[in-house]
Design a protein around this motif. Structure first.
Motif, mmCIF file in Angstrom:
data_model
loop_
_atom_site.group_PDB
_atom_site.id
_atom_site.type_symbol
_atom_site.label_atom_id
_atom_site.label_comp_id
_atom_site.label_asym_id
_atom_site.label_seq_id
_atom_site.Cartn_x
_atom_site.Cartn_y
_atom_site.Cartn_z
ATOM 1 N N HIS A 38 0.805 -1.282 -0.026
ATOM 2 C CA HIS A 38 0.129 0.047 0.066
ATOM 3 C C HIS A 38 0.890 1.197 -0.045
ATOM 4 O O HIS A 38 0.523 2.462 -0.366
ATOM 5 N N ALA A 39 1.982 1.091 0.662
ATOM 6 C CA ALA A 39 2.806 2.476 0.768
ATOM 7 C C ALA A 39 3.254 2.876 -0.776
ATOM 8 O O ALA A 39 3.425 2.061 -1.604
ATOM 9 N N ASP A 40 3.364 4.244 -0.900
ATOM 10 C CA ASP A 40 3.687 4.823 -2.193
ATOM 11 C C ASP A 40 5.514 4.647 -2.183
ATOM 12 O O ASP A 40 5.850 4.664 -3.209
ATOM 13 N N TRP A 41 6.008 4.729 -0.952
ATOM 14 C CA TRP A 41 7.417 4.471 -0.889
ATOM 15 C C TRP A 41 7.709 3.379 0.293
ATOM 16 O O TRP A 41 6.983 3.724 1.517
ATOM 17 N N ASN A 42 8.517 2.441 0.119
ATOM 18 C CA ASN A 42 9.164 1.698 1.164
ATOM 19 C C ASN A 42 10.403 2.399 1.517
ATOM 20 O O ASN A 42 11.286 2.231 0.393
ATOM 21 N N VAL A 43 10.887 3.023 2.326
ATOM 22 C CA VAL A 43 12.138 3.823 2.308
ATOM 23 C C VAL A 43 13.078 3.349 3.582
ATOM 24 O O VAL A 43 12.904 3.025 4.694
ATOM 25 N N GLY A 44 14.390 3.132 3.166
ATOM 26 C CA GLY A 44 15.189 2.557 3.949
ATOM 27 C C GLY A 44 16.103 3.658 4.354
ATOM 28 O O GLY A 44 16.899 4.475 3.521
ATOM 29 N N VAL A 45 16.347 3.835 5.769
ATOM 30 C CA VAL A 45 17.533 4.471 6.274
ATOM 31 C C VAL A 45 18.781 3.788 6.458
ATOM 32 O O VAL A 45 18.891 3.216 7.637
ATOM 33 N N THR A 46 19.462 3.586 5.710
ATOM 34 C CA THR A 46 20.414 2.291 5.518
ATOM 35 C C THR A 46 19.564 1.080 5.441
ATOM 36 O O THR A 46 18.413 1.183 5.690
ATOM 37 N N ASN A 47 20.081 -0.136 4.846
ATOM 38 C CA ASN A 47 19.698 -1.220 4.799
ATOM 39 C C ASN A 47 20.076 -2.125 5.939
ATOM 40 O O ASN A 47 20.344 -3.408 5.683
ATOM 41 N N GLN A 48 20.347 -1.548 7.128
ATOM 42 C CA GLN A 48 20.919 -2.281 8.181
ATOM 43 C C GLN A 48 19.870 -2.071 9.434
ATOM 44 O O GLN A 48 19.244 -1.040 9.695
ATOM 45 N N PRO A 49 19.990 -3.199 10.172
ATOM 46 C CA PRO A 49 18.963 -3.208 11.488
ATOM 47 C C PRO A 49 19.502 -2.097 12.282
ATOM 48 O O PRO A 49 20.663 -1.724 12.632
ATOM 49 N N HIS A 50 18.714 -1.190 12.809
ATOM 50 C CA HIS A 50 18.838 -0.007 13.720
ATOM 51 C C HIS A 50 17.592 0.605 14.376
ATOM 52 O O HIS A 50 16.230 -0.158 14.096
ATOM 53 N N SER A 51 17.486 1.405 15.037
ATOM 54 C CA SER A 51 16.246 1.969 15.854
ATOM 55 C C SER A 51 15.242 2.663 14.789
ATOM 56 O O SER A 51 15.731 3.512 14.299
ATOM 57 N N GLU A 52 13.997 2.327 14.880
ATOM 58 C CA GLU A 52 13.024 3.042 14.241
ATOM 59 C C GLU A 52 13.068 4.666 14.588
ATOM 60 O O GLU A 52 12.785 5.267 13.714
ATOM 61 N N VAL A 53 13.303 5.048 15.916
ATOM 62 C CA VAL A 53 13.479 6.363 16.060
ATOM 63 C C VAL A 53 14.535 7.023 15.327
ATOM 64 O O VAL A 53 14.316 8.047 14.777
ATOM 65 N N ALA A 54 15.672 6.263 14.996
ATOM 66 C CA ALA A 54 16.766 6.984 14.354
ATOM 67 C C ALA A 54 16.428 7.024 12.921
ATOM 68 O O ALA A 54 16.784 8.012 12.293
ATOM 69 N N GLY A 55 15.631 6.060 12.488
ATOM 70 C CA GLY A 55 15.114 5.856 11.103
ATOM 71 C C GLY A 55 14.227 7.291 10.949
ATOM 72 O O GLY A 55 14.153 7.818 9.945
ATOM 73 N N LEU A 56 13.238 7.470 11.862
ATOM 74 C CA LEU A 56 12.294 8.660 11.635
ATOM 75 C C LEU A 56 12.990 9.972 11.731
ATOM 76 O O LEU A 56 12.592 10.605 10.960
ATOM 77 N N ALA A 57 14.015 9.996 12.576
ATOM 78 C CA ALA A 57 14.775 11.233 12.749
ATOM 79 C C ALA A 57 15.362 11.610 11.431
ATOM 80 O O ALA A 57 15.368 12.805 10.907
ATOM 81 N N VAL A 58 16.202 10.678 10.951
ATOM 82 C CA VAL A 58 16.632 10.964 9.760
ATOM 83 C C VAL A 58 15.801 11.283 8.556
ATOM 84 O O VAL A 58 16.297 12.310 7.732
ATOM 85 N N PHE A 59 14.894 10.429 8.482
ATOM 86 C CA PHE A 59 13.736 10.803 7.452
ATOM 87 C C PHE A 59 13.224 12.072 7.586
ATOM 88 O O PHE A 59 13.077 12.765 6.359
ATOM 89 N N LEU A 60 12.683 12.512 8.612
ATOM 90 C CA LEU A 60 12.186 13.963 8.746
ATOM 91 C C LEU A 60 13.179 15.010 8.560
ATOM 92 O O LEU A 60 12.936 16.111 8.167
ATOM 93 N N ASP A 61 14.349 14.849 9.079
ATOM 94 C CA ASP A 61 15.469 15.796 8.777
ATOM 95 C C ASP A 61 15.690 15.780 7.294
ATOM 96 O O ASP A 61 15.969 17.045 6.608
ATOM 97 N N ARG A 62 15.813 14.924 6.376
ATOM 98 C CA ARG A 62 15.941 15.056 5.037
ATOM 99 C C ARG A 62 14.832 15.420 4.286
ATOM 100 O O ARG A 62 14.946 16.038 3.443
#
Length: 185
Positions: free
Chosen positions: A123-147
């Motif tokens: 359903h998502a228009d984009w499946n977005v990876g902030v690196t393709n490594q396991p890490h915190s979803e909080v870190a992923g959200l922070a990088v996504f919003l900043d970018r």
């Protein structure tokens, strides 16, 4: 972020006892880094209360909602959907496309809290990876919003704050609306 595209963060899934702190941090990160609101699962009451308390004390605008059906939020969303997952396309490859696509429509950013159903990927228009490594979803959200906001969220102004943090090279200073401040070590 006020004055720009509407961004809503959906926390998809919450395991009480296990995800309490992480779900709270998803909400706090969404608030601090420019989202307009967060939608939390209905079983994340403590996280919702904590984010509401921080918003009351440190200012808004920011809205907190709860839902018993995260799938319905995604299914019924009137705008594009970006799902943050380590299996997605690199953020640096899709951030510009996302920015252009949400120029007038609200963006839903989905952050999983447990294994999400495959239908979300579809359903998502984009499946977005902030690196393709396991890490915190909080870190992923922070990088996504900043970018996504291109750093503009870092100088965001807050209204109706009872407390304001005063930047300092060392030490801590929080100014309350009813006093001149509290210096800490």
């Amino acid at each position: 972020m006020q004055g720009s595209q509407e961004v809503v963060v959906l926390r998809y899934g919450h395991r009480p006892g296990r995800d309490d702190r992480m779900t709270t941090h998803v909400g706090l990160t969404a608030r601090a880094l420019g989202a307009d609101r967060v939608v939390l699962p209905d079983n994340a009451t403590q996280a919702a209360e904590t984010v509401a308390d921080i918003t009351d004390r440190f200012g808004g605008p920011f809205e907190i909602e709860q839902t018993d059906s995260q799938a319905a939020v995604v299914r019924n969303w009137d705008g594009p959907v970006a799902h943050l997952t380590m299996y997605g396309l690199p953020i640096q490859d899709v951030e510009g496309e996302i920015r252009v696509a949400v120029d007038t429509d609200p963006l839903l950013v989905v952050v999983g809290g447990e294994k999400v159903p495959f239908e979300l990927y579809e359903h998502a228009d984009w499946n977005v990876g902030v690196t393709n490594q396991p890490h915190s979803e909080v870190a992923g959200l922070a990088v996504f919003l900043d970018r996504f906001f291109e750093g503009r969220e870092l100088s965001q102004e807050w209204s109706d704050a009872d407390r304001t943090v005063v930047p300092k090279a060392t030490g801590k200073k929080v100014v309350s609306s009813d006093d001149s401040g509290d210096d800490g070590a």
